[in-house]
Design a protein around this motif. Sequence first.
Motif, PDB file in Angstrom:
ATOM      1  N   MET A 179       0.848  -1.185   0.000  1.00 53.78           N
ATOM      2  CA  MET A 179       0.000   0.000   0.000  1.00 53.78           C
ATOM      3  C   MET A 179       0.892   1.247   0.000  1.00 53.78           C
ATOM      4  SD  MET A 179      -3.198  -1.153   0.395  1.00 53.78           S
ATOM      5  CE  MET A 179      -4.186  -2.457   1.164  1.00 53.78           C
ATOM      6  N   ARG A 180       0.339   2.357  -0.455  1.00 51.98           N
ATOM      7  CA  ARG A 180       1.045   3.622  -0.360  1.00 51.98           C
ATOM      8  C   ARG A 180       1.057   4.090   1.097  1.00 51.98           C
ATOM      9  NH1 ARG A 180      -1.176   8.018  -4.335  1.00 51.98           N
ATOM     10  NH2 ARG A 180      -2.845   7.915  -2.802  1.00 51.98           N
ATOM     11  N   TYR A 181       1.672   5.228   1.324  1.00 53.25           N
ATOM     12  CA  TYR A 181       1.765   5.771   2.681  1.00 53.25           C
ATOM     13  C   TYR A 181       0.401   5.968   3.334  1.00 53.25           C
ATOM     14  CZ  TYR A 181       0.042  10.354   1.267  1.00 53.25           C
ATOM     15  OH  TYR A 181      -0.753  11.378   0.826  1.00 53.25           O
ATOM     16  N   ASP A 182      -0.637   6.162   2.515  1.00 54.72           N
ATOM     17  CA  ASP A 182      -1.976   6.447   3.042  1.00 54.72           C
ATOM     18  C   ASP A 182      -2.896   5.237   3.033  1.00 54.72           C
ATOM     19  OD1 ASP A 182      -2.153   6.242   0.323  1.00 54.72           O
ATOM     20  OD2 ASP A 182      -3.154   8.168   0.007  1.00 54.72           O
ATOM     21  N   GLY A 183      -2.328   4.046   2.832  1.00 55.33           N
ATOM     22  CA  GLY A 183      -3.146   2.839   2.884  1.00 55.33           C
ATOM     23  C   GLY A 183      -3.931   2.549   1.624  1.00 55.33           C
ATOM     24  N   GLN A 184      -3.589   3.211   0.519  1.00 55.81           N
ATOM     25  CA  GLN A 184      -4.257   2.951  -0.754  1.00 55.81           C
ATOM     26  C   GLN A 184      -3.410   1.997  -1.596  1.00 55.81           C
ATOM     27  OE1 GLN A 184      -7.369   4.085  -0.843  1.00 55.81           O
ATOM     28  NE2 GLN A 184      -6.808   4.908   1.168  1.00 55.81           N
ATOM     29  N   PRO A 185      -4.045   1.052  -2.298  1.00 55.29           N
ATOM     30  CA  PRO A 185      -3.288   0.027  -3.039  1.00 55.29           C
ATOM     31  C   PRO A 185      -2.400   0.619  -4.130  1.00 55.29           C
ATOM     32  CG  PRO A 185      -5.626  -0.549  -2.855  1.00 55.29           C
ATOM     33  CD  PRO A 185      -5.507   0.869  -2.399  1.00 55.29           C
ATOM     34  N   LYS A 186      -1.242   0.015  -4.303  1.00 57.73           N
ATOM     35  CA  LYS A 186      -0.339   0.420  -5.376  1.00 57.73           C
ATOM     36  C   LYS A 186      -0.645  -0.316  -6.683  1.00 57.73           C
ATOM     37  CE  LYS A 186       3.910   1.232  -2.716  1.00 57.73           C
ATOM     38  NZ  LYS A 186       5.305   0.736  -2.584  1.00 57.73           N
ATOM     39  N   TYR A 187      -1.003  -1.580  -6.567  1.00 60.36           N
ATOM     40  CA  TYR A 187      -1.152  -2.412  -7.750  1.00 60.36           C
ATOM     41  C   TYR A 187      -2.074  -3.580  -7.415  1.00 60.36           C
ATOM     42  CZ  TYR A 187       2.796  -4.146  -5.025  1.00 60.36           C
ATOM     43  OH  TYR A 187       3.609  -4.532  -3.992  1.00 60.36           O
ATOM     44  N   ALA A 188      -2.498  -4.290  -8.438  1.00 58.95           N
ATOM     45  CA  ALA A 188      -3.366  -5.455  -8.235  1.00 58.95           C
ATOM     46  C   ALA A 188      -2.547  -6.640  -7.733  1.00 58.95           C
ATOM     47  CB  ALA A 188      -4.068  -5.815  -9.544  1.00 58.95           C
ATOM     48  N   MET A 189      -3.128  -7.421  -6.845  1.00 61.10           N
ATOM     49  CA  MET A 189      -2.498  -8.652  -6.390  1.00 61.10           C
ATOM     50  C   MET A 189      -3.586  -9.564  -5.840  1.00 61.10           C
ATOM     51  SD  MET A 189      -0.639  -7.284  -2.903  1.00 61.10           S
ATOM     52  CE  MET A 189       0.156  -8.847  -2.596  1.00 61.10           C
ATOM     53  N   ASP A 190      -3.329 -10.846  -5.859  1.00 64.48           N
ATOM     54  CA  ASP A 190      -4.339 -11.824  -5.453  1.00 64.48           C
ATOM     55  C   ASP A 190      -3.813 -12.707  -4.326  1.00 64.48           C
ATOM     56  OD1 ASP A 190      -6.436 -13.577  -5.223  1.00 64.48           O
ATOM     57  OD2 ASP A 190      -5.921 -14.722  -7.018  1.00 64.48           O
ATOM     58  N   PRO A 191      -4.148 -12.389  -3.062  1.00 61.31           N
ATOM     59  CA  PRO A 191      -3.658 -13.181  -1.933  1.00 61.31           C
ATOM     60  C   PRO A 191      -4.147 -14.629  -1.923  1.00 61.31           C
ATOM     61  CG  PRO A 191      -4.424 -11.028  -1.204  1.00 61.31           C
ATOM     62  CD  PRO A 191      -4.872 -11.189  -2.613  1.00 61.31           C
ATOM     63  N   THR A 192      -5.179 -14.960  -2.730  1.00 60.79           N
ATOM     64  CA  THR A 192      -5.663 -16.348  -2.753  1.00 60.79           C
ATOM     65  C   THR A 192      -4.765 -17.245  -3.582  1.00 60.79           C
ATOM     66  OG1 THR A 192      -7.066 -16.098  -4.726  1.00 60.79           O
ATOM     67  CG2 THR A 192      -8.022 -15.457  -2.586  1.00 60.79           C
ATOM     68  N   GLY A 193      -3.884 -16.644  -4.401  1.00 60.44           N
ATOM     69  CA  GLY A 193      -2.995 -17.450  -5.224  1.00 60.44           C
ATOM     70  C   GLY A 193      -3.649 -18.063  -6.439  1.00 60.44           C
ATOM     71  N   GLN A 194      -4.847 -17.597  -6.799  1.00 53.55           N
ATOM     72  CA  GLN A 194      -5.567 -18.169  -7.929  1.00 53.55           C
ATOM     73  C   GLN A 194      -5.276 -17.469  -9.256  1.00 53.55           C
ATOM     74  OE1 GLN A 194      -7.230 -21.013  -7.332  1.00 53.55           O
ATOM     75  NE2 GLN A 194      -6.516 -20.740  -5.220  1.00 53.55           N
ATOM     76  N   GLY A 195      -4.408 -16.448  -9.213  1.00 53.27           N
ATOM     77  CA  GLY A 195      -4.014 -15.789 -10.444  1.00 53.27           C
ATOM     78  C   GLY A 195      -4.953 -14.709 -10.925  1.00 53.27           C
TER      79      GLY A 195
END
Length: 329
Positions: A179-195
């Motif tokens: 996340m950026r300094y303010d808690g906003q996402p930088k990029y897409a990512m998938d913590p489930t590992g499903q792609g």
Amino acid sequence: MVAIPNKMLDMMTDYDTAREWVHKNVSAYNFGGGVNIRYVAVGNEPFLSSLNGTFLNVTLPALQNIQKALDEAGVGDTVKATVPLNADVYQSPKDNPVPSAGRFRPEISGLMTEIVQFLNQSGAPFTVNIYPGLFRKLASNAGTPLRPNQYIEIYLFSLIDEDVKSVDPGYFERHWGVMRYDGQPKYAMDPTGQGRNTALVGARGVEYLPRVWCVLNANAGNMSRLADNVGYACSNADCTSLSLGSTCNGMDPAGNASYAFNAYFQVQDQDEQACGFDGLAVRTRQDPSTGTCNFTIQLETTSAAAGRPTVLLTTALLALVLAAMVTML
């Protein structure tokens, strides 16, 4: 996981200091509804080759004292002290470059053996920072080649960017956040590992200071002190985004100066006097951000009244920033 910076490891070799640290940073939050602290990171990659052995003599005593203090505080069964290590603590043969074939570097082999033995005795994990395709590995539930059916416990480093972190290993150190300094996402990512190309959910209810920036005053007549003022700004705020390959690299000299001035202005919680710079800067309500470079607005926090920590820039980056000013002089 809560962490003790490398620069504090020497202090933790004194048991009373270690006990006080545990009291303030662990015990104080260990209550029903409090923070679920499970680990204390004693340093971060203290045996990194580039650190030239600076922390070799203090890491193990600090680790032992912190675990002893956790035990004495009555939380040692649930909170363990460990040392996050860089993968360069071990070396693998060129003909078989897998971790399981590796051995600890010769100059730290004895010390690492002592640390591993201590971690085993205290029931703490051996912690190493590695960079695989991690979520897919976890989703496979395959474990490791040596322990194929055992769950791998991981932590993400780090949640948000850290603008006061040491940049000794590199300027990237302040930009590890997902996340950026303010808690906003930088990029897409998938913590489930499903792609899946999934955007993370940003922090809600974030409050910012007013939408005011500090930029280079285009009407300033005398630019002779521009380099000095940019140097001052970057010595007391984070200008690492201007470094080669970073999101704000590639702007013209005016853009570099504006970024530096605004970084300092925001660190000073938009204090009007923090946008002077010998008449070279001016406040504006027009966002100077570009497509890739975000000119930040400071968060609204209680630190506005208490002041903010000083950030010292490395000489190399400062030289890089100042070099970009030459054409304006």
